[in-house]
Design an enzyme around this catalytic site. Sequence first.
Site, PDB file in Angstrom:
ATOM      1  N   LYS A 210       0.838  -1.199   0.000  1.00  0.00           N
ATOM      2  CA  LYS A 210       0.000   0.000   0.000  1.00  0.00           C
ATOM      3  C   LYS A 210       0.878   1.256   0.000  1.00  0.00           C
ATOM      4  O   LYS A 210       0.700   2.150  -0.807  1.00  0.00           O
ATOM      5  CB  LYS A 210      -0.904  -0.024   1.236  1.00  0.00           C
ATOM      6  CG  LYS A 210      -1.815   1.163   1.370  1.00  0.00           C
ATOM      7  CD  LYS A 210      -2.744   1.016   2.563  1.00  0.00           C
ATOM      8  CE  LYS A 210      -3.421   2.344   2.846  1.00  0.00           C
ATOM      9  NZ  LYS A 210      -4.356   2.289   3.969  1.00  0.00           N
ATOM     10  N   GLU A 216      10.502  -4.702   4.436  1.00  0.00           N
ATOM     11  CA  GLU A 216      10.575  -6.113   4.046  1.00  0.00           C
ATOM     12  C   GLU A 216      10.264  -6.269   2.556  1.00  0.00           C
ATOM     13  O   GLU A 216      10.969  -6.974   1.818  1.00  0.00           O
ATOM     14  CB  GLU A 216       9.569  -6.951   4.837  1.00  0.00           C
ATOM     15  CG  GLU A 216       9.864  -7.096   6.325  1.00  0.00           C
ATOM     16  CD  GLU A 216       9.184  -6.038   7.178  1.00  0.00           C
ATOM     17  OE1 GLU A 216       8.930  -4.916   6.662  1.00  0.00           O
ATOM     18  OE2 GLU A 216       8.930  -6.316   8.367  1.00  0.00           O
ATOM     19  N   GLY A 272      -4.801  -1.748   5.062  1.00  0.00           N
ATOM     20  CA  GLY A 272      -4.023  -2.887   4.575  1.00  0.00           C
ATOM     21  C   GLY A 272      -4.692  -4.219   4.857  1.00  0.00           C
ATOM     22  O   GLY A 272      -4.786  -5.093   3.994  1.00  0.00           O
ATOM     23  N   ARG A 273      -5.206  -4.390   6.079  1.00  0.00           N
ATOM     24  CA  ARG A 273      -5.795  -5.684   6.456  1.00  0.00           C
ATOM     25  C   ARG A 273      -7.205  -5.852   5.897  1.00  0.00           C
ATOM     26  O   ARG A 273      -7.852  -6.876   6.156  1.00  0.00           O
ATOM     27  CB  ARG A 273      -5.769  -5.844   7.975  1.00  0.00           C
ATOM     28  CG  ARG A 273      -6.394  -4.698   8.752  1.00  0.00           C
ATOM     29  CD  ARG A 273      -6.023  -4.764  10.228  1.00  0.00           C
ATOM     30  NE  ARG A 273      -6.471  -3.604  10.991  1.00  0.00           N
ATOM     31  CZ  ARG A 273      -5.781  -2.480  11.117  1.00  0.00           C
ATOM     32  NH1 ARG A 273      -4.635  -2.329  10.497  1.00  0.00           N
ATOM     33  NH2 ARG A 273      -6.240  -1.485  11.865  1.00  0.00           N
ATOM     34  N   GLU A 358      -4.696  -6.595  14.815  1.00  0.00           N
ATOM     35  CA  GLU A 358      -4.161  -5.288  14.427  1.00  0.00           C
ATOM     36  C   GLU A 358      -5.263  -4.228  14.535  1.00  0.00           C
ATOM     37  O   GLU A 358      -4.989  -3.060  14.787  1.00  0.00           O
ATOM     38  CB  GLU A 358      -3.589  -5.326  12.996  1.00  0.00           C
ATOM     39  CG  GLU A 358      -2.622  -4.190  12.711  1.00  0.00           C
ATOM     40  CD  GLU A 358      -1.818  -4.374  11.425  1.00  0.00           C
ATOM     41  OE1 GLU A 358      -0.636  -4.744  11.501  1.00  0.00           O
ATOM     42  OE2 GLU A 358      -2.377  -4.146  10.340  1.00  0.00           O
ATOM     43  N   HIS A 389      -5.546 -33.173  18.183  1.00  0.00           N
ATOM     44  CA  HIS A 389      -4.466 -34.026  18.699  1.00  0.00           C
ATOM     45  C   HIS A 389      -3.314 -33.188  19.234  1.00  0.00           C
ATOM     46  O   HIS A 389      -2.209 -33.692  19.402  1.00  0.00           O
ATOM     47  CB  HIS A 389      -3.988 -34.963  17.594  1.00  0.00           C
ATOM     48  CG  HIS A 389      -5.095 -35.860  17.135  1.00  0.00           C
ATOM     49  ND1 HIS A 389      -5.385 -37.059  17.729  1.00  0.00           N
ATOM     50  CD2 HIS A 389      -6.034 -35.689  16.166  1.00  0.00           C
ATOM     51  CE1 HIS A 389      -6.422 -37.614  17.132  1.00  0.00           C
ATOM     52  NE2 HIS A 389      -6.846 -36.795  16.182  1.00  0.00           N
ATOM     53  N   LYS A 513       9.506  -0.969  14.003  1.00  0.00           N
ATOM     54  CA  LYS A 513      10.080  -0.634  12.686  1.00  0.00           C
ATOM     55  C   LYS A 513      11.194   0.390  12.844  1.00  0.00           C
ATOM     56  O   LYS A 513      12.271   0.266  12.273  1.00  0.00           O
ATOM     57  CB  LYS A 513       9.004  -0.016  11.775  1.00  0.00           C
ATOM     58  CG  LYS A 513       8.002  -0.961  11.192  1.00  0.00           C
ATOM     59  CD  LYS A 513       7.204  -0.175  10.157  1.00  0.00           C
ATOM     60  CE  LYS A 513       5.896  -0.813   9.803  1.00  0.00           C
ATOM     61  NZ  LYS A 513       5.056   0.020   8.974  1.00  0.00           N
TER      62      LYS A 513
END
Length: 548
Positions: A210, A216, A272-273, A358, A389, A513
């Site tokens: 965005k 990253e 973003g999410r 977030e 399990h 960051k």
Amino acid sequence: MSDVPEPTRRPEWAALENHRTDALPQPDLRELFAADPSRAQRYVVHVGDLRIDYSKHLVTDDTLALLTELATATDVFALRDAMFRGERINTTEDRAVLHTALRAPRDAVIEVDGENVVPAVHAVLDRMADFAGRVRSGEWTGHTGKRIRNVVNIGIGGSDLGPAMAYEVLRAYTARDLTFRFVSNVDGADLHEAVRDLDPAETLFIVASKTFTTIETITNATSARTWLLSGLGGDEKAVARHFVALSTNAGKVSDFGIDTANMFEFWDWVGGRYSYDSAIGLSLMIAIGPDRFREMLDGFRVVDEHFRTAPAESNVPLLLGLLGVWYNNFFDAQSHAVLPYSHYLSKFTAYLQQLDMESNGKSVDRQGRPVTWQTGPVVWGTPGTNGQHAYYQLIHQGTKLIPADLIGFARPVAELSDELKAQHDLLMANLFAQGQALAFGKTAEEVRAEGVPEEQVPHRTFRGNHPTTTILATELTPSVLGQLIALYEHKVFVQGAIWNIDSFDQWGVELGKVLAKRVEPALTEGADVPGLDPSTAALVAAYRERRK
Ligand code: F6P
């Protein structure tokens, strides 16, 4: 604004506290079902293709009425309407919150600052469809003229989790002659493993960001560019055929060296999410094709319309949000498990972690005051039956209350062999069995009646009363995926509104960051970094010593 009362000071909150201690001090699902034989029928709601059973919750009609009163008092409906109208309800970033416009029909009118945003949404969708069609058909070729066989999405957070999750969910609908990979981690191993067996001449990179500043993504995209150019003889012109960008930031895209003709845009009113149904979904659209992508958008829209218009008593996102508030704030539940009984939903809960945590992981309210009430829960879970399990033991017999969503489908995906389709009943039998065991447990008397020795009875007793919602759909289709995601988006919205927090900012990600940028020179160049705390300084020194 500062005169907005804290939710816990409202009489509706106090009424719920009293109800919890007076009417439901030790809620018991066996008793609740015995008291109301129609509970299994009455506590079911539908939206789109989803049948939502909430009968196994520690609630009565009175609880639900009181929770709805809390929603009304905290202005959930007014905030919802403001969101759909495009008002700037993300106050800390001064932005509208309009992911719902991404799935609006072509003829809808949704304005931000007096401008109808729907034509731009559809213009981008049309460009995406054109591009996806050209990649799928082989018309879009790489620099050497070979057709594209591999698509690598590079992004992180909302620019990765959505397309990566949806690609897995809809694998049965994907073009099986194409390979899709998703690279997010700045750990070079991620990109290495993603491209090590690929031919650069056949590989398309989609750089999804965005802001187009995320370290990253920019680092991985730069390395991908190097990998591509070294594989194709270093001709810079290759980049235009092998890199496209998904972003709101044309300037940064062009600075990176990607032609903005190869950019698919979205807008700052898409969080973003909340973005994988925007241009961020390009890799998914290439995988499933534009028609299936649009079916998915239609699914989102069904739930948007339902959330906007359905009355409170049958409004599913409202109901799920309220049930979450009930456990989070009146039972001290710390977490919420999402347990899909579908292998294809393996990344579904990871996606919801960002969406929910977030959004609602906040400790000041919309007015900036510290909250004195619990906000968002820890969201976790993996597909059943695997979790049974591993960690279900703790849900059944541990000391914590963990409300859970059980999600299943009546039919297996069509392409399975008959033998594998036959396994579906066993899968779903486990879902139903878990819901039953969690809710009703097994009493000491029942254990004794099986002849279990007395000293083992406490160990084999299940106290039950673990609340679950069971979401059942007929089939896992693109539309159903859209419905499920919109359901959780709006659930998160409802909870943020009640807790009076801004669910649409994420300032909490920033500090790490900034500090990482400050620490990096100490690692790579051995430079002194002023201001490191003693513990971190010692760690950095130990790291430097060992990396020699
Ligand atoms: O983690 C913080 C965050 O800003 C997320 O909200 C976002 O989805 C992610 O980083 C990636 O951001 P971008 O799409 O700008 O690269």
